[in-house]
Design a protein around this motif. Structure first.
Motif, PDB file in Angstrom:
ATOM      1  N   GLU A 138      90.597  57.320  43.824  1.00 56.18           N
ATOM      2  CA  GLU A 138      90.163  57.667  42.465  1.00 56.18           C
ATOM      3  C   GLU A 138      90.892  58.908  41.954  1.00 56.18           C
ATOM      4  O   GLU A 138      91.049  59.889  42.678  1.00 56.18           O
ATOM      5  N   VAL A 139      91.329  58.819  40.694  1.00 51.01           N
ATOM      6  CA  VAL A 139      91.930  59.977  40.026  1.00 51.01           C
ATOM      7  C   VAL A 139      91.006  60.381  38.879  1.00 51.01           C
ATOM      8  O   VAL A 139      90.738  59.575  37.982  1.00 51.01           O
ATOM      9  N   ILE A 140      90.459  61.603  38.948  1.00 49.62           N
ATOM     10  CA  ILE A 140      89.602  62.103  37.870  1.00 49.62           C
ATOM     11  C   ILE A 140      90.456  62.971  36.951  1.00 49.62           C
ATOM     12  O   ILE A 140      90.992  63.994  37.384  1.00 49.62           O
ATOM     13  N   VAL A 141      90.608  62.561  35.703  1.00 47.45           N
ATOM     14  CA  VAL A 141      91.447  63.337  34.790  1.00 47.45           C
ATOM     15  C   VAL A 141      90.584  64.392  34.099  1.00 47.45           C
ATOM     16  O   VAL A 141      89.690  64.060  33.311  1.00 47.45           O
ATOM     17  N   ALA A 142      90.857  65.655  34.396  1.00 44.41           N
ATOM     18  CA  ALA A 142      90.058  66.757  33.839  1.00 44.41           C
ATOM     19  C   ALA A 142      90.919  67.658  32.963  1.00 44.41           C
ATOM     20  O   ALA A 142      90.841  68.874  33.030  1.00 44.41           O
ATOM     21  N   THR A 143      91.746  67.028  32.129  1.00 42.05           N
ATOM     22  CA  THR A 143      92.494  67.818  31.143  1.00 42.05           C
ATOM     23  C   THR A 143      91.512  68.270  30.061  1.00 42.05           C
ATOM     24  O   THR A 143      90.421  67.725  29.951  1.00 42.05           O
ATOM     25  N   ASN A 144      91.890  69.269  29.285  1.00 38.72           N
ATOM     26  CA  ASN A 144      90.992  69.801  28.257  1.00 38.72           C
ATOM     27  C   ASN A 144      90.676  68.769  27.185  1.00 38.72           C
ATOM     28  O   ASN A 144      91.419  67.803  26.998  1.00 38.72           O
ATOM     29  N   ALA A 145      89.570  68.981  26.476  1.00 34.73           N
ATOM     30  CA  ALA A 145      89.135  68.048  25.436  1.00 34.73           C
ATOM     31  C   ALA A 145      89.856  68.316  24.122  1.00 34.73           C
ATOM     32  O   ALA A 145      89.260  68.280  23.048  1.00 34.73           O
ATOM     33  N   THR A 146      91.157  68.601  24.193  1.00 35.79           N
ATOM     34  CA  THR A 146      91.989  68.817  23.012  1.00 35.79           C
ATOM     35  C   THR A 146      92.779  67.538  22.743  1.00 35.79           C
ATOM     36  O   THR A 146      92.868  66.675  23.627  1.00 35.79           O
ATOM     37  N   PRO A 147      93.366  67.395  21.543  1.00 38.92           N
ATOM     38  CA  PRO A 147      94.178  66.192  21.290  1.00 38.92           C
ATOM     39  C   PRO A 147      95.254  65.998  22.374  1.00 38.92           C
ATOM     40  O   PRO A 147      95.462  64.888  22.857  1.00 38.92           O
ATOM     41  N   GLU A 148      95.936  67.096  22.779  1.00 40.19           N
ATOM     42  CA  GLU A 148      96.979  66.984  23.793  1.00 40.19           C
ATOM     43  C   GLU A 148      96.391  66.573  25.146  1.00 40.19           C
ATOM     44  O   GLU A 148      96.967  65.765  25.861  1.00 40.19           O
ATOM     45  N   GLY A 149      95.238  67.160  25.472  1.00 43.09           N
ATOM     46  CA  GLY A 149      94.586  66.837  26.738  1.00 43.09           C
ATOM     47  C   GLY A 149      94.178  65.367  26.782  1.00 43.09           C
ATOM     48  O   GLY A 149      94.344  64.671  27.797  1.00 43.09           O
ATOM     49  N   GLU A 150      93.657  64.878  25.652  1.00 45.91           N
ATOM     50  CA  GLU A 150      93.240  63.469  25.563  1.00 45.91           C
ATOM     51  C   GLU A 150      94.441  62.540  25.688  1.00 45.91           C
ATOM     52  O   GLU A 150      94.392  61.519  26.389  1.00 45.91           O
ATOM     53  N   ALA A 151      95.516  62.898  25.000  1.00 45.66           N
ATOM     54  CA  ALA A 151      96.720  62.052  25.033  1.00 45.66           C
ATOM     55  C   ALA A 151      97.266  61.994  26.454  1.00 45.66           C
ATOM     56  O   ALA A 151      97.672  60.917  26.936  1.00 45.66           O
ATOM     57  N   THR A 152      97.259  63.128  27.148  1.00 45.32           N
ATOM     58  CA  THR A 152      97.753  63.166  28.519  1.00 45.32           C
ATOM     59  C   THR A 152      96.879  62.303  29.426  1.00 45.32           C
ATOM     60  O   THR A 152      97.378  61.578  30.296  1.00 45.32           O
ATOM     61  N   ALA A 153      95.558  62.370  29.200  1.00 47.02           N
ATOM     62  CA  ALA A 153      94.626  61.567  29.999  1.00 47.02           C
ATOM     63  C   ALA A 153      94.902  60.080  29.799  1.00 47.02           C
ATOM     64  O   ALA A 153      94.965  59.313  30.773  1.00 47.02           O
ATOM     65  N   THR A 154      95.080  59.683  28.544  1.00 43.06           N
ATOM     66  CA  THR A 154      95.357  58.275  28.248  1.00 43.06           C
ATOM     67  C   THR A 154      96.666  57.839  28.908  1.00 43.06           C
ATOM     68  O   THR A 154      96.759  56.764  29.515  1.00 43.06           O
ATOM     69  N   TYR A 155      97.675  58.686  28.792  1.00 38.64           N
ATOM     70  CA  TYR A 155      98.980  58.390  29.385  1.00 38.64           C
ATOM     71  C   TYR A 155      98.859  58.191  30.892  1.00 38.64           C
ATOM     72  O   TYR A 155      99.367  57.210  31.457  1.00 38.64           O
ATOM     73  N   LEU A 156      98.155  59.094  31.549  1.00 36.87           N
ATOM     74  CA  LEU A 156      98.004  59.010  33.001  1.00 36.87           C
ATOM     75  C   LEU A 156      97.244  57.745  33.394  1.00 36.87           C
ATOM     76  O   LEU A 156      97.608  57.059  34.365  1.00 36.87           O
ATOM     77  N   SER A 157      96.200  57.454  32.618  1.00 34.46           N
ATOM     78  CA  SER A 157      95.385  56.278  32.916  1.00 34.46           C
ATOM     79  C   SER A 157      96.225  54.999  32.872  1.00 34.46           C
ATOM     80  O   SER A 157      96.158  54.154  33.760  1.00 34.46           O
ATOM     81  N   ARG A 158      97.068  54.876  31.835  1.00 35.15           N
ATOM     82  CA  ARG A 158      97.916  53.684  31.692  1.00 35.15           C
ATOM     83  C   ARG A 158      98.932  53.581  32.815  1.00 35.15           C
ATOM     84  O   ARG A 158      99.364  52.503  33.201  1.00 35.15           O
ATOM     85  N   LEU A 170      86.381  63.161  32.638  1.00 29.44           N
ATOM     86  CA  LEU A 170      85.133  63.931  32.528  1.00 29.44           C
ATOM     87  C   LEU A 170      84.372  63.496  31.284  1.00 29.44           C
ATOM     88  O   LEU A 170      84.974  63.176  30.274  1.00 29.44           O
ATOM     89  N   ALA A 171      83.033  63.495  31.380  1.00 29.90           N
ATOM     90  CA  ALA A 171      82.210  63.063  30.247  1.00 29.90           C
ATOM     91  C   ALA A 171      82.259  64.079  29.112  1.00 29.90           C
ATOM     92  O   ALA A 171      82.340  65.284  29.340  1.00 29.90           O
ATOM     93  N   HIS A 172      82.226  63.577  27.865  1.00 33.81           N
ATOM     94  CA  HIS A 172      82.080  64.438  26.698  1.00 33.81           C
ATOM     95  C   HIS A 172      80.627  64.395  26.288  1.00 33.81           C
ATOM     96  O   HIS A 172      79.950  63.381  26.444  1.00 33.81           O
ATOM     97  N   GLY A 173      80.118  65.447  25.716  1.00 33.78           N
ATOM     98  CA  GLY A 173      78.744  65.450  25.222  1.00 33.78           C
ATOM     99  C   GLY A 173      78.305  66.854  24.906  1.00 33.78           C
ATOM    100  O   GLY A 173      79.125  67.768  24.817  1.00 33.78           O
ATOM    101  N   LEU A 174      77.005  67.011  24.721  1.00 33.09           N
ATOM    102  CA  LEU A 174      76.461  68.326  24.363  1.00 33.09           C
ATOM    103  C   LEU A 174      76.541  69.268  25.562  1.00 33.09           C
ATOM    104  O   LEU A 174      76.300  68.853  26.691  1.00 33.09           O
ATOM    105  N   SER A 175      76.840  70.532  25.301  1.00 29.26           N
ATOM    106  CA  SER A 175      76.781  71.539  26.355  1.00 29.26           C
ATOM    107  C   SER A 175      75.328  71.703  26.768  1.00 29.26           C
ATOM    108  O   SER A 175      74.427  71.608  25.935  1.00 29.26           O
ATOM    109  N   VAL A 176      75.112  71.954  28.048  1.00 27.46           N
ATOM    110  CA  VAL A 176      73.743  72.180  28.512  1.00 27.46           C
ATOM    111  C   VAL A 176      73.227  73.473  27.874  1.00 27.46           C
ATOM    112  O   VAL A 176      73.906  74.499  27.877  1.00 27.46           O
ATOM    113  N   GLY A 177      72.022  73.405  27.310  1.00 32.86           N
ATOM    114  CA  GLY A 177      71.432  74.591  26.677  1.00 32.86           C
ATOM    115  C   GLY A 177      71.806  74.746  25.220  1.00 32.86           C
ATOM    116  O   GLY A 177      71.392  75.697  24.562  1.00 32.86           O
TER     117      GLY A 177
END
Lengths: 198, 198
Positions: A138-158, A170-177
Motif C-alpha cells: 500500500e502507498v498512502i499519498v500524504a501530499t498537502n491538500a493544495t492544488p499541486e498536492g492533489e495533482a501529484t497524488a492523482t499522478y502517483l495513483s495513476r 489522507l481523508a479530507h474533512g473538518l479539523s477536529v475541534g
C-alpha cells in the motif's frame, strides 16, 4: 553613512533566509551583537554542522545523519506500507501522531507546471524502484491538500495502481475541534462526500 | 522520533532569536540545509565577526568598529548639538534623512518602571558628562513617541535644562502623506497643538 561592515554583512546573511526582509534582518543582527557569546558560537557551529553532517537517505529521501536513515533500517516497522510526503518535515509531523508504523518516501516537492516542476524534478523514480520489490502492498499519498498536492497524488495513483498496489489518500474533512460555521465550502463538501456511518 | 541532532541544534539556535518560534525555526533550519555552502559559511563567519569586531563607542554609545566612532571623531560635524536616541539603529534612520549634521548619544533603552529600568540602567551619566564641556548648546531628545519614550524625554529635560542648555523634542503630528481620517486622536491633538502659521 553605512552600517559598520561586520553588521552589514550579518544583515545580508540574515536576509538570505526565507521570509526575512531588511527590517527584520537588521533587528536580528543588532540582537545578535548583544547575545551571549556562547550562544552565538553555538549558532555558527550549528549552521556549519547542519550542512556538513546531514544528508538525504538514499532510500526514502528523509534527512539523516546515517545512510540509510533510522526509519528505513528499522526492521520492526511495517515494511508493506509506504507513506509519501512532500518534505522531510512532514515525516516528523506524522511520527508525532505515534500511530503510523510503516515506511516513508519524501518527494522533495510537488508537481507544479507553473514552477516548471515535472515528474523528473521530484523524487518519483526512486519510489517506483522501491515498489518493484513486491513487499510493498500500500502507498498512502500524504501530499498537502493544495492544488499541486492533489495533482501529484492523482499522478502517483495513476502511475502505481496498474502495478496492483493499493494507493490511498489522507481523508479530507473538518479539523477536529473546529466549528462548521468557519469551515470553507470545499472542506465542507469533502466532509459530506466522505461521511461515514456511525 | 526526534530530529537528527545537527538539525535539532540548529533549530534551537534559531529559536534564541527574537520573534522566532519553533515552527519558523524549523522552517529556517530545513532551508539552511539546502542553501549554498558559501552562504552558510559566510553566515557563520558574520555571526562570529559581528560580536568580535563591534563595540559601543565610549563617547556616544553608537555601534562601531573603532572607538571613538566615525561620527564622534568627525570634526566637520556640528559639535554644539547632540541628538539623543534610544538605540544605535535610530542613528542610521536619522542619517538617512541627510539633514542632521550634529552629534548623537545612544541611551541603550528608556526609563521603564515596569521593567525596573531606572536612570542608572541607561546611558544617561555619560550624556551628562559630555554636557560639561560647555561646547554643547542644544540637546534634541529623539526617543520614541511611546509612554516610556515621553517619560524619558521629560526626565532628561528636567535634568539638563537647569544647566542652561536648550532641550528640544521632535515634533508630533500627522505623518507626511497620511489621511486625517486614519489618524488616532492623540496624534491629531498633538498636530492641532503644534499647528504652525502658513
Amino acid at each position: 553613512m553605512q552600517y559598520p561592515e561586520p553588521i552589514a554583512k550579518l544583515i545580508e546573511s540574515y536576509m538570505k533566509l526565507p521570509g526575512i526582509g531588511s527590517k527584520t534582518a537588521t533587528r536580528l543582527a543588532f540582537y545578535t551583537i548583544d547575545m551571549q557569546q556562547d550562544d552565538v558560537t553555538d549558532f555558527a557551529k550549528a549552521l556549519i554542522a547542519a550542512q556538513r553532517d546531514l544528508h538525504y537517505c538514499s532510500i526514502c529521501g528523509n534527512i539523516t545523519e546515517e545512510d540509510p536513515c533510522l526509519i528505513c533500517t528499522d526492521k520492526s516497522r511495517d515494511q508493506s506500507t509506504v507513506l509519501v510526503v512532500e518534505g522531510p518535515k512532514d515525516i516528523m509531523t506524522m511520527e508525532r501522531m505515534h500511530e503510523y508504523h510503516g515506511l516513508y518516501h519524501v518527494l522533495h516537492g510537488v508537481l507544479s507546471p507553473i514552477e516548471g516542476k515535472g515528474p523528473e524534478d521530484i523524487n518519483i523514480a526512486s519510489l517506483l524502484k522501491r515498489l518493484q520489490n513486491d513487499v510493498i502492498k500500500e502507498v498512502i499519498v500524504a501530499t498537502n491538500a493544495t492544488p499541486e498536492g492533489e495533482a501529484t497524488a492523482t499522478y502517483l495513483s495513476r502511475l502505481i495502481k496498474p502495478a496492483g498496489i493499493k494507493v490511498t489518500r489522507l481523508a479530507h474533512g473538518l479539523s477536529v475541534g473546529s466549528d462548521i460555521e468557519y469551515a470553507d465550502e470545499m472542506t465542507l463538501l469533502k466532509a459530506v462526500e466522505g461521511r461515514q456511518e456511525m
